[in-house]
Design an enzyme around this catalytic site. Structure first.
Site, short mmCIF file in Angstrom:
data_model
loop_
_atom_site.label_atom_id
_atom_site.label_comp_id
_atom_site.label_asym_id
_atom_site.label_seq_id
_atom_site.Cartn_x
_atom_site.Cartn_y
_atom_site.Cartn_z
N ASN A 29 -29.05 16.18 29.19
CA ASN A 29 -30.21 16.84 29.81
C ASN A 29 -31.47 16.69 28.97
OD1 ASN A 29 -29.86 18.76 27.77
ND2 ASN A 29 -30.41 20.46 29.11
N ASP B 129 -27.57 22.39 27.55
CA ASP B 129 -27.19 23.43 28.53
C ASP B 129 -26.15 24.40 27.98
OD1 ASP B 129 -28.84 22.72 30.65
OD2 ASP B 129 -27.38 21.32 31.51
N GLY C 60 -28.80 33.32 35.12
CA GLY C 60 -28.96 31.99 34.52
C GLY C 60 -30.34 31.74 33.92
N LYS D 206 -28.10 13.33 35.43
CA LYS D 206 -27.56 13.76 34.13
C LYS D 206 -26.37 12.92 33.65
CE LYS D 206 -28.76 18.68 33.99
NZ LYS D 206 -28.23 20.04 33.88
N TYR E 225 -30.29 31.14 38.42
CA TYR E 225 -31.29 31.92 37.69
C TYR E 225 -32.13 32.86 38.55
CZ TYR E 225 -33.81 27.47 38.33
OH TYR E 225 -34.35 26.30 38.82
P1 NAP Z 1 -21.94 20.68 40.00
O1 NAP Z 1 -21.69 19.76 38.86
O2 NAP Z 1 -22.28 20.14 41.34
O3 NAP Z 1 -20.63 21.62 40.13
C1 NAP Z 1 -20.59 22.65 41.09
C2 NAP Z 1 -19.23 23.33 41.05
O4 NAP Z 1 -19.26 24.37 42.03
C3 NAP Z 1 -18.07 22.42 41.41
O5 NAP Z 1 -16.91 22.86 40.78
C4 NAP Z 1 -17.98 22.64 42.93
O6 NAP Z 1 -16.71 22.38 43.46
C5 NAP Z 1 -18.26 24.12 43.02
N1 NAP Z 1 -18.79 24.49 44.32
C6 NAP Z 1 -19.85 23.95 44.96
N2 NAP Z 1 -20.05 24.55 46.13
C7 NAP Z 1 -19.07 25.50 46.25
C8 NAP Z 1 -18.71 26.43 47.26
N3 NAP Z 1 -19.42 26.53 48.37
N4 NAP Z 1 -17.62 27.21 47.04
C9 NAP Z 1 -16.89 27.11 45.91
N5 NAP Z 1 -17.19 26.24 44.91
C10 NAP Z 1 -18.26 25.44 45.10
O7 NAP Z 1 -23.12 21.69 39.66
P2 NAP Z 1 -23.50 22.29 38.22
O8 NAP Z 1 -24.54 21.45 37.61
O9 NAP Z 1 -22.25 22.54 37.48
O10 NAP Z 1 -24.22 23.65 38.64
C11 NAP Z 1 -23.47 24.78 39.02
C12 NAP Z 1 -24.42 25.98 39.13
O11 NAP Z 1 -24.98 26.25 37.85
C13 NAP Z 1 -25.60 25.73 40.08
O12 NAP Z 1 -25.87 26.92 40.77
C14 NAP Z 1 -26.73 25.41 39.14
O13 NAP Z 1 -27.98 25.79 39.69
C15 NAP Z 1 -26.39 26.27 37.94
N6 NAP Z 1 -26.96 25.74 36.70
C16 NAP Z 1 -27.81 26.55 36.01
C17 NAP Z 1 -28.37 26.11 34.83
C18 NAP Z 1 -29.31 27.02 34.10
O14 NAP Z 1 -30.01 26.55 33.21
N7 NAP Z 1 -29.31 28.30 34.40
C19 NAP Z 1 -28.05 24.83 34.34
C20 NAP Z 1 -27.16 24.03 35.06
C21 NAP Z 1 -26.63 24.50 36.25
P3 NAP Z 1 -16.33 20.92 44.02
O15 NAP Z 1 -16.16 20.08 42.81
O16 NAP Z 1 -15.12 21.16 44.79
O17 NAP Z 1 -17.50 20.46 44.85
#
Ligand code: NAP
Length: 275
Positions: free
Chosen positions: A92, A107, A240, A71, A221
């Site tokens: 995206n 998104d 989600g 992305k 989700y």
């Molecule tokens: P990302 O860019 O990798 O960011 C993840 C965030 O979560 C970062 O701030 C990370 O902190 C934190 N994190 C990761 N593991 C953690 C843990 N064990 N404890 C505490 N914080 C943690 O991912 P993203 O794309 O933002 O996605 C985040 C979530 O949203 C995922 O579950 C994804 O599946 C969901 N999502 C859903 C949709 C939808 O359409 N429903 C779309 C996009 C994303 P650090 O920076 O310190 O690693």
């Protein structure tokens, strides 16, 4: 589905790609609207991303969704980036306009649509986002235009501060916190971390402090433990799935110029996620 020489091709680039629900959702939408389109998953290794993007032009593909891990990296290969995708720093959805590749990010708007259809208004609300990654940035961009306050919390303080600084430029209502023991002060709480994907993950905060009427969103989700516990506390809960649905619906609209068949798409997602 009847694929002919005239069928318009769309699809998704990701690595891995086997888990994606988008082909089932988008192909059902094309079929329901009678559009001669199809949607194909492409397993694109990070080393092959540039060539894959060039192939959108050379193979006359109308549109492509971009998922993990491409992305952010894909921006450099596109001809034009929309305002929201520029801010979010991630694309995206790509639209091929006669060989010109334009990058969008649906998104954040998808998340806002999912709140809206659940009857949740963010206007004048105090909102907490947990996490500072791509999804937090996408949702935060739209939330801070309407909320009363937006508070950010995450485990890597430098990333939280960076996101807060960027969002403040959109609207000066953003702050950060080092702990979230006062969860009861927020109207809407959003988990934008992957915490909850695995059944033995800890909860992102102490759910005992939730009270009836608060809204708890999880961008994951599937039905997470967080949402189950928040339901027991009589909070409004939003998973989600709606964000996934609406980001796809908005991409459909960008590619076809037509209104997407929302309920057909929702039904496919619900069946695939066993809701
Ligand atoms: P990302 O860019 O990798 O960011 C993840 C965030 O979560 C970062 O701030 C990370 O902190 C934190 N994190 C990761 N593991 C953690 C843990 N064990 N404890 C505490 N914080 C943690 O991912 P993203 O794309 O933002 O996605 C985040 C979530 O949203 C995922 O579950 C994804 O599946 C969901 N999502 C859903 C949709 C939808 O359409 N429903 C779309 C996009 C994303 P650090 O920076 O310190 O690693």
């Amino acid at each position: 589905m009847n694929i002919s020489g005239k069928t318009t091709i769309t699809g998704i680039f990701g690595y891995p790609i086997g888990h994606t629900l988008s082909p089932a959702m988008q192909n059902a939408a094309f079929e329901a609207t009678g559009l001669d389109y199809c949607y194909v998953p492409f397993l694109v290794h990070p080393d092959g991303l540039e060539n894959a993007v060039k192939a959108i032009r050379s193979m006359n593909i109308r549109g492509i969704n971009i998922t993990v891990p491409h992305k952010e990296k894909v921006l450099q290969f596109l001809d034009e980036i929309s305002e929201e995708a520029t801010f979010i720093g991630a694309v995206n959805t790509i639209v091929n306009m006669d060989g010109k590749l334009i990058g969008f990010n649906t998104d954040g708007r998808g998340f806002m649509k999912s709140l809206d259809e659940s009857g949740i208004s963010v206007k004048d609300k105090d909102i907490l986002i947990i996490g500072a990654g791509g999804a937090a940035r996408a949702a935060g961009y739209y939330l801070c235009m309407e909320a009363r306050s937006l508070t950010l919390y995450g485990r890597t303080q430098s990333k939280v501060e960076k996101l807060a600084g960027d969002l403040t430029k959109v609207r000066n209502i953003v702050s950060t916190v080092n702990d979230i023991s006062d969860i009861e002060h927020f109207h809407i709480i959003i988990n934008a971390t992957p915490l909850g994907l695995k059944s033995d993950d800890p909860l992102p905060f102490d759910v005992n402090r939730l009270s009836p009427g608060q809204t708890v969103c999880d961008l994951i989700y599937k039905e997470t433990r967080l949402l189950k516990e928040a339901s027991i506390k009589r909070c409004n809960v939003i998973n989600g799935l709606g964000m996934l649905l609406w980001q796809g619906a908005l991409a459909f609209e960008l590619w076809t110029g037509k209104m997407p068949p929302i309920e057909v798409m929702r039904s496919v997602l619900e069946k695939s996620t066993h809701y």
